[in-house]
Scaffold this active site. Structure first.
Site, PDB file in Angstrom:
ATOM      1  N   LEU A  96       0.838  -1.207   0.000  1.00 35.49           N
ATOM      2  CA  LEU A  96       0.000   0.000   0.000  1.00 35.49           C
ATOM      3  C   LEU A  96       0.870   1.253   0.000  1.00 35.49           C
ATOM      4  O   LEU A  96       1.951   1.264   0.585  1.00 35.49           O
ATOM      5  CB  LEU A  96      -0.917   0.013   1.230  1.00 35.49           C
ATOM      6  CG  LEU A  96      -1.956  -1.114   1.306  1.00 35.49           C
ATOM      7  CD1 LEU A  96      -2.624  -1.122   2.671  1.00 35.49           C
ATOM      8  CD2 LEU A  96      -3.000  -0.981   0.200  1.00 35.49           C
ATOM      9  N   HIS A 102       2.866   3.881   6.330  1.00 34.07           N
ATOM     10  CA  HIS A 102       2.522   3.129   7.543  1.00 34.07           C
ATOM     11  C   HIS A 102       3.716   2.282   7.976  1.00 34.07           C
ATOM     12  O   HIS A 102       4.429   1.728   7.153  1.00 34.07           O
ATOM     13  CB  HIS A 102       1.299   2.230   7.311  1.00 34.07           C
ATOM     14  CG  HIS A 102       1.513   1.161   6.282  1.00 34.07           C
ATOM     15  ND1 HIS A 102       1.578   1.426   4.924  1.00 34.07           N
ATOM     16  CD2 HIS A 102       1.699  -0.184   6.405  1.00 34.07           C
ATOM     17  CE1 HIS A 102       1.784   0.294   4.260  1.00 34.07           C
ATOM     18  NE2 HIS A 102       1.868  -0.699   5.131  1.00 34.07           N
TER      19      HIS A 102
END
Length: 321
Positions: A154, A158
């Site tokens: 993704l 993160h």
């Protein structure tokens, strides 16, 4: 920096509820502990067919940001950290590789190819301090997969946090055992294990949590990241398609960066992110699981295929630092 004192139980309760309600998938069929007879690198090989359902890089529709969507059933803390105490959210990973696998996600969209900020690093370190528990032998690792060859799936920035397997000693643990914290200089290189095939740069962390602040974490990160990024300058002629990619791993004991050349091995049909480069190997395919458990020395070759050659013993100018 306000991380709730009961963070471990908040994660645990949210995980139980999400698991019971089918909001996340965790199916692990088999785990084998083994060691490479040549390099002595320890491996924990986990066979996880549930990962077949996890979207790979490029399978998320363009413009979609799964980590930007509010998913209350996976949200442990919606806002915390940073100057305004709203910089991050803590989510459960929808496809956990172990129970209670969490994600530290920026609330404002930033890209997974962006460098980590001092605040990112300190927030991650503070989470480690809050979650590690010597009495119950619980130890955690934060990792960051950055760039298209790192194993990241993704694009929203993160970091991931997971509990280390019980009594599993990584090669980084062995490398830093008994070593004092230091910052590299031209004469003092980061630690590397000469036996393993792939390039990696490791620094021991200070023993006392109180001495670890944003500045120290940023200096550690930048000094080893710079060394990792030299590989991309050196190899661009040979492979012009090469995009800067690396894995970062952080525990309370050490910090490590591994430069990456590929996300997947063509040889063995297996992919790696940061966990593979500290010996935690995840397989989705029965045949691959059988092959590497029978011959763990194969893993050293495929970790090199997806990384760069070890530069242990070379001075920075010898690999164009």
């Amino acid at each position: 920096m306000s991380i709730p004192a009961d963070i471990a139980s908040l994660i645990s309760d949210k995980y139980k509820s999400a698991f019971d309600n089918g909001n996340l998938k965790f199916i692990q069929t088999e785990t084998t502990k083994t060691k490479d007879p040549k390099t002595s690198m320890p491996y924990l090989i986990s066979h996880m067919p549930s990962l077949i359902e996890k979207p790979e890089r490029g399978q998320t529709p363009e413009g979609e940001d799964p980590l930007g969507k509010p998913e209350e059933e996976l949200t442990v803390i919606p806002e915390f950290g940073g100057a305004d105490n709203k910089a991050y959210k803590l989510l459960l990973n929808k496809f956990p590789v172990i129970p209670e696998h969490t994600l530290l996600v920026t609330n404002e969209y930033q890209h997974q190819t962006d460098a980590l900020t001092p605040t990112d690093l300190l927030t991650a370190y503070k989470l480690l301090c809050a979650l590690d528990n010597e009495e119950s032998d619980k130890r955690h690792m934060v990792f960051y997969n950055s760039g298209p060859a790192s194993g990241s799936s993704l694009d929203h920035k993160h970091l991931q946090i997971l509990q280390m397997p019980e009594k599993f000693v990584t090669f980084q643990d062995r490398l830093c055992n008994g070593k004092e914290h230091f910052l590299p200089t031209f004469n003092t290189e980061p630690l590397q294990d000469a036996k393993v095939s792939f390039a990696h740069f490791v620094l021991p962390m200070p023993e006392s949590e109180e001495t670890v602040d944003e500045d120290l974490l940023a200096m550690c990160y930048i000094s080893i990241l710079q060394r990792a990024l030299t590989f991309f300058q050196d190899w661009l002629n040979e492979n012009p398609e090469l995009k800067k990619s690396y894995n970062l791993m952080l525990t309370k004991e050490w910090i490590c960066v591994v430069p990456r050349s590929k996300a997947f091995s063509d040889e063995m049909k297996i992919g790696f992110n940061s966990t593979g480069y500290c010996g935690m190997i995840l397989t989705k395919n029965d045949e691959v699981f059988s092959k590497i458990t029978e011959k763990p020395e194969l893993i050293n070759d495929i970790l090199l295929e997806c990384g760069f050659p070890n530069t242990s013993g070379q001075k920075p100018n010898e690999y164009n630092y």
